[in-house]
Design an enzyme around this catalytic site. Sequence first.
Site, PDB file in Angstrom:
ATOM      1  N   THR A  53       0.876  -0.937  -0.043  1.00  0.00           N
ATOM      2  CA  THR A  53      -0.042  -0.150  -0.097  1.00  0.00           C
ATOM      3  C   THR A  53       0.925   1.222   0.098  1.00  0.00           C
ATOM      4  O   THR A  53       1.861   1.066   0.666  1.00  0.00           O
ATOM      5  CB  THR A  53      -1.062   0.000   1.443  1.00  0.00           C
ATOM      6  N   ASP A 108      -5.120  -1.383   8.446  1.00  0.00           N
ATOM      7  CA  ASP A 108      -5.876  -2.539   8.864  1.00  0.00           C
ATOM      8  C   ASP A 108      -7.320  -2.710   8.088  1.00  0.00           C
ATOM      9  O   ASP A 108      -7.645  -3.818   7.671  1.00  0.00           O
ATOM     10  CB  ASP A 108      -6.334  -2.264  10.431  1.00  0.00           C
ATOM     11  N   SER A 152     -13.740   3.715  12.805  1.00  0.00           N
ATOM     12  CA  SER A 152     -13.623   4.497  11.455  1.00  0.00           C
ATOM     13  C   SER A 152     -13.816   3.574  10.357  1.00  0.00           C
ATOM     14  O   SER A 152     -13.931   3.807   9.352  1.00  0.00           O
ATOM     15  CB  SER A 152     -12.410   5.342  11.222  1.00  0.00           C
TER      16      SER A 152
HETATM   17  O1  RIB Z   1      -3.223   0.189  13.196  1.00  0.00           O
HETATM   18  C1  RIB Z   1      -4.136   0.963  14.007  1.00  0.00           C
HETATM   19  C2  RIB Z   1      -3.713   0.565  15.316  1.00  0.00           C
HETATM   20  O2  RIB Z   1      -2.516   0.385  15.782  1.00  0.00           O
HETATM   21  C3  RIB Z   1      -4.391   1.069  16.576  1.00  0.00           C
HETATM   22  O3  RIB Z   1      -5.645   0.756  16.534  1.00  0.00           O
HETATM   23  C4  RIB Z   1      -3.379   0.980  17.641  1.00  0.00           C
HETATM   24  O4  RIB Z   1      -3.729   0.350  18.838  1.00  0.00           O
HETATM   25  C5  RIB Z   1      -2.141   0.143  17.099  1.00  0.00           C
HETATM   26  O5  RIB Z   1      -2.111  -1.081  17.228  1.00  0.00           O
END
Ligand code: RIB
Length: 295
Positions: A212, A244, A283
Amino acid sequence: MKVLNFGSLNIDYVYSVDHIVTKGETQSSFSRNVFSGGKGLNQSIALARADVAVYQAGMIGQDGLFLLDILKKEGVNVDFVQICDGASGHAIIQNSLDGENSILLYGGANQQMTKEYVDYVLSHFEIGDFLILQNEINELAYMIQKAHERGMVICLNPSPMNDIILQLPLELIDWWFFNEVEASQILNETTDVNKLVAGLKKKFPLAKVVLTLGEQGSVYIDQTQERRQKARAVKAVDTTAAGDTFTGYFLSAIFHQCTIEQALQQASDASAITVTRHGAAPSIPTMKELLTFEK
Ligand code: RIB
């Protein structure tokens, strides 16, 4: 085929700030919000919102019980999550006015995995099942080895990138999810995209690799093809959990037999929505929101 996400569960303390605090500086924040987070939890929520039945494994302390409620409400199976002594993992996140963030992690329960616990969880999975990992829990090398012995398909998002990743049996990873900083770190390379693509292809000849690139889009690479996807232009207010979301929505498309092009498009659009909203897990869009966005 079953999907197991063995990963972190964090409490995110998110501070809105003018700019990311610099060395030696003291800065007052505008606000503080407490959200569910952790790359493991976020990816499970992204998968669940993208219509994938997912099992979450990992550890929390008593202070993280609300994380289980959130996962359950999303339809994530939490039967394998264990509650241990001590505090849950947490993250201190600064979110600046220009949409940038910085994340400080405290491992807590995420660093309490034992080989016995890993064996117990993996004993419920078999050949062809997927294992999704990030780099916020301990015993990753053991998990990868044991999952490989069971014939599971192993996906790794090496975030946050550090020396632990370099010690893993990297040749056993089937699917990689890098951002450009992580890719340049693992390759000892500049961030020139073409060089990264060529380097990843050479370093991981048997794997499928997703890279990405933020506003520049994303790339899929394997030995027979390379596909590039542009990112939609949106006004980013908080990039937390964009990666994520991408991982969860990309894998969902693969599980639903979509093409690589469709998977990149779906994942890219889903993370474009994520960056327009505040917080990590909250989100992440639902599939319904994504379909409306794509019209
Ligand atoms: O990718 C974002 C996440 O990174 C957050 O939610 C934080 O907890 C870290 O793990």
